[in-house]
Write an enzyme that holds these catalytic residues in place. Structure first.
Site, mmCIF file in Angstrom:
data_model
loop_
_atom_site.group_PDB
_atom_site.id
_atom_site.type_symbol
_atom_site.label_atom_id
_atom_site.label_comp_id
_atom_site.label_asym_id
_atom_site.label_seq_id
_atom_site.Cartn_x
_atom_site.Cartn_y
_atom_site.Cartn_z
ATOM 1 N N ASP A 1 -74.695 14.854 -68.231
ATOM 2 C CA ASP A 1 -75.616 13.754 -67.950
ATOM 3 C C ASP A 1 -75.671 13.390 -66.466
ATOM 4 O O ASP A 1 -76.559 12.646 -66.044
ATOM 5 C CB ASP A 1 -75.206 12.509 -68.741
ATOM 6 C CG ASP A 1 -75.641 12.565 -70.195
ATOM 7 O OD1 ASP A 1 -76.621 13.271 -70.498
ATOM 8 O OD2 ASP A 1 -74.997 11.910 -71.036
ATOM 9 N N GLU B 1 -64.829 10.872 -75.249
ATOM 10 C CA GLU B 1 -65.769 10.529 -74.168
ATOM 11 C C GLU B 1 -65.821 9.001 -74.105
ATOM 12 O O GLU B 1 -66.591 8.360 -74.809
ATOM 13 C CB GLU B 1 -67.147 11.131 -74.467
ATOM 14 C CG GLU B 1 -68.143 11.009 -73.296
ATOM 15 C CD GLU B 1 -68.943 9.725 -73.350
ATOM 16 O OE1 GLU B 1 -68.576 8.785 -72.585
ATOM 17 O OE2 GLU B 1 -69.908 9.648 -74.119
ATOM 18 N N ASP C 1 -68.482 12.558 -78.490
ATOM 19 C CA ASP C 1 -69.370 11.817 -77.594
ATOM 20 C C ASP C 1 -69.397 10.327 -77.955
ATOM 21 O O ASP C 1 -69.320 9.963 -79.131
ATOM 22 C CB ASP C 1 -70.777 12.422 -77.702
ATOM 23 C CG ASP C 1 -71.731 11.852 -76.687
ATOM 24 O OD1 ASP C 1 -71.417 11.907 -75.481
ATOM 25 O OD2 ASP C 1 -72.803 11.355 -77.085
#
Length: 494
Positions: A391, A338, A291
């Site tokens: 998200d 990401e 992430d």
């Protein structure tokens, strides 16, 4: 090899006991993926969650979430009786996780399993703890101390425990030995169940994609046990915290509040902590998404105590120095980067040098600019195409609520969307048709679910991470439809 997969966190599986687990429904989802011709199941971080219930704010980067331990499997193992957990109140809505209720109900049940199993499994548990002592002993003591101090953050504990004074550590380990055993035993149970699931998935030709948050929670065993690796003051409080500037998701930026790494200290140790972290993840998962990859090129530092992220500034990250250390120790790492957010030339260069595939999210594609990198005709093979992430809003809600009329028309023309096919299926088709080697969509997008099924809305607290599938939503008909689409674009495993 072209492939595709589905994003669904384990907590979102159906279950009669308040939250999705590593039990029967997880094995059933593997069967569903195999029937649907999917090679991958992507999950969110599996760590134990605390305040806010976010899997990205965990008490440990190595530990597993005890909520995900399946109670029926414990019964099968002789660790629980049916009356220990059946008939308890696990929540009135089977499509939502009630974390407050779960916190009150789950641990008394797990303590009964501990009481029956710890002595019985003593030799196996002791061997497992020796093998994993480098992380599990600190985590178990951290959780025992957290209970001792009424759940308070470790920064508020008495000095001996807070500062990890050597004699205090010896005294606390002796005093809380039973509690330390309890928390370590839960990890033994969790990883036994997780590895059984992964083994079954492998037999079915399905690999799991894990998720490593770039940052760890301030109130967690990682910072408490290794404060020298973070930017903390003399009182062990952060001077700056993590976040991102104003962006698509939030006008005030996202204030995550995590402590920032002291990258010089990590480099001086040969990035040993990061090597352990990635090695642990790749020993479990077939692929690992990291992430906020852009934070390795440069990270956003927000003054501690600020109410939003507007006043932050950028600092240089470790860059390729970290990834060279990882590759030297571990070999090529199966990582998905990401790479969303504010992407500077330094981020693009780091992605190129690392060789990791980045992410292309179709929900970001239709701003009217033909050079938009998220439009499928601009994709490259070394990337992962997503309809959306955890998200993002669901496709159905995004289509109705987030797009202007012009953007909606652009998307409809570009993807040749028709009501007969279904807007959601047309957008999934756009991702699956991409040249990207891997395409992934959240299960909500296949089911055409609305905003009520959104997993997370960044910069908000409460109501997130609670989505669950209802029993019976994953049908054979849906699996066959996904398989036909995947076969059309040479992504099916069948």
């Amino acid at each position: 090899m072209r492939a595709s997969g589905i994003l669904l966190h384990i907590s979102s599986l159906p279950s009669p006991h308040g939250i999705g687990t590593l039990g029967r429904e997880a094995f059933g989802f593997v069967d569903f993926l195999a029937q649907a011709g999917q090679r991958y199941w992507q999950v969110l971080p599996l760590g134990p969650t605390g305040f806010g219930d976010s899997p990205y704010q965990s008490f440990s980067t190595f530990a597993g979430n005890p909520y995900l331990i399946d109670l029926h499997l414990l019964e099968v193992e002789g660790l629980l009786e049916p009356e220990d957990y059946q008939g308890l109140d696990w929540g009135a809505d089977p499509t939502q996780v009630d974390y407050g209720l779960l916190y009150r109900q789950r641990f008394p049940v797990l303590r009964k399993a501990f009481a029956r199993g710890f002595a019985r499994d003593r030799e196996q548990v002791a061997a497992w703890r020796r093998e994993n002592a480098w992380w599990v002993e600190d985590y178990a003591l951290f959780m025992a101390l957290k209970g001792q101090f009424g759940g308070a953050p470790w920064t508020q504990w008495e000095d001996g425990a807070r500062l990890r004074q050597p004699q205090a550590m010896v005294d606390w380990r002796r005093r809380l030995a039973g509690e330390v055993d309890f928390w370590a035993y839960l990890q033994y149970l969790f990883y036994n169940q997780l590895r059984a699931l992964i083994c079954y998935a492998k037999q079915k030709g399905v690999g799991l994609i894990g998720d490593i948050p770039i940052y760890v929670a301030m109130d967690g065993a990682d910072v408490w046990s290794h404060p020298e690796l973070f930017l903390l003051d003399r009182d062990l409080r952060p001077t700056f915290v993590a976040g991102v500037p104003p962006d698509y998701f939030s006008e005030g930026g996202q204030l995550w509040g995590n402590p920032l790494y002291d990258w010089k200290a990590h480099a001086a140790q040969g990035y040993r902590w990061w090597i352990q972290r990635v090695q642990w993840a790749v020993s479990i998962f077939q692929l690992v998404r990291i992430d906020h990859f852009r934070g390795f090129a440069g990270y956003y530092a927000v003054p501690a105590g600020d109410s939003d992220a507007r006043n932050g500034h950028w600092e240089p990250g470790p860059g390729m120095d970290l990834f060279r250390a990882l590759e030297k120790e571990l070999g090529p790492c199966p990582v998905i980067a990401e790479d969303l957010g504010l992407l500077t030339p330094e981020v693009h260069q780091l992605l190129e040098e690392s060789g990791f595939p980045g992410m292309k999210v179709l929900q970001f594609a239709f701003d009217g600019n033909w050079d938009n990198p998220y439009l499928p005709h601009n994709h490259i093979r070394r990337c992962v195409a997503y309809t959306g992430t955890h998200d993002n809003d669901t496709l159905a809600s995004w289509w109705q609520n987030a797009l202007s009329p012009q953007e909606r028309q652009h998307a409809a023309d570009y993807l040749r969307l028709t009501p007969q096919e279904g807007i959601n299926w047309g957008i999934v088709r756009g991702a699956w048709a991409s040249v990207a080697q891997l395409a992934v969509a959240p299960i909500q997008d296949f089911l055409d679910l609305g905003n009520e099924a959104r997993m997370n809305e960044p910069s908000t607290l409460g109501g997130n991470w609670s989505f669950r599938l209802a029993p019976g939503q994953l049908t054979g008909e849906l699996a066959e439809k996904i398989e036909r689409l995947s076969g059309l674009y040479q992504r099916s495993t069948r």
